[in-house]
Design a protein around this motif. Structure first.
Motif, short mmCIF file in Angstrom:
data_model
loop_
_atom_site.label_atom_id
_atom_site.label_comp_id
_atom_site.label_asym_id
_atom_site.label_seq_id
_atom_site.Cartn_x
_atom_site.Cartn_y
_atom_site.Cartn_z
N ALA A 259 0.85 -1.19 0.00
CA ALA A 259 0.00 0.00 0.00
C ALA A 259 0.89 1.24 0.00
O ALA A 259 1.80 1.36 0.81
CB ALA A 259 -0.90 0.00 1.23
N HIS A 260 0.59 2.15 -0.94
CA HIS A 260 1.34 3.41 -1.07
C HIS A 260 0.36 4.57 -0.99
O HIS A 260 -0.78 4.46 -1.45
CB HIS A 260 2.04 3.47 -2.43
N ASN A 261 0.82 5.69 -0.46
CA ASN A 261 0.00 6.90 -0.53
C ASN A 261 0.20 7.54 -1.90
O ASN A 261 1.01 7.06 -2.71
CB ASN A 261 0.29 7.87 0.63
N GLU A 262 -0.53 8.60 -2.19
CA GLU A 262 -0.48 9.20 -3.52
C GLU A 262 0.88 9.79 -3.87
O GLU A 262 1.20 9.94 -5.04
CB GLU A 262 -1.58 10.25 -3.67
N SER A 263 1.69 10.11 -2.86
CA SER A 263 3.03 10.62 -3.16
C SER A 263 4.05 9.50 -3.34
O SER A 263 5.23 9.77 -3.55
CB SER A 263 3.49 11.60 -2.07
N GLY A 264 3.60 8.25 -3.26
CA GLY A 264 4.47 7.11 -3.53
C GLY A 264 5.13 6.49 -2.32
O GLY A 264 5.84 5.50 -2.45
#
Length: 145
Positions: free
Chosen positions: A96-101
């Motif tokens: 799982a990654h956030n939108e900033s990677g």
């Protein structure tokens, strides 16, 4: 790529893309009408398309609510094909990654797929995910050593 002419490798790539894009329809299209799934989460098994659709929607909705992009990686893939049946075993990492990677978390499961060719396209007829269990705690081991 047409969903109606998938190779075994295409099934794995489409699986990764469908999960990343949270595309319920593309994900469900990978399964035969009479599939059987043994999974690690909540239910012992699933053989009902509406139950599998509801479970998938809940999974993808949860990812959407968290604003998480889920990267899927298949490792140590072994594939055998013969006529209208294929067998795939592998390790699958869900990161799982956030939108900033930035990576937030990840787990790795062992997967076995039994695929059947229908109308010149491979579909998942059986899926089994599993984890080793820690003998001392009885808990699933989510990370490869």
């Amino acid at each position: 790529m047409s969903i109606s002419s998938l190779t075994v490798q295409d099934v794995l790539e489409t699986y990764k893309t469908a999960v990343y894009e949270k595309d319920v329809e593309a994900y469900l299209a990978l399964y035969t009408s009479d599939f059987h799934v043994y999974d690690c989460w909540d239910d012992w098994e699933c053989v009902d398309r509406s139950q599998w659709a509801a479970s998938t929607k809940e999974w993808f909705h949860g990812l959407q609510e968290e604003n998480v992009l889920l990267h899927v990686a298949f490792d140590d893939v072994v594939t055998e094909e013969s006529g209208s049946l294929a067998f795939v075993r592998c390790n699958v990492t869900f990161a799982a990654h956030n939108e900033s990677g930035e990576k937030l978390r990840q787990i790795t499961n062992r997967f076995t797929f039994g695929l059947r060719k229908e109308n010149d396209s491979w579909r998942i007829a059986h899926q089994h995910s599993s984890l080793p269990v820690n003998g001392e705690t009885g808990q699933g081991v989510f990370q490869r050593k």
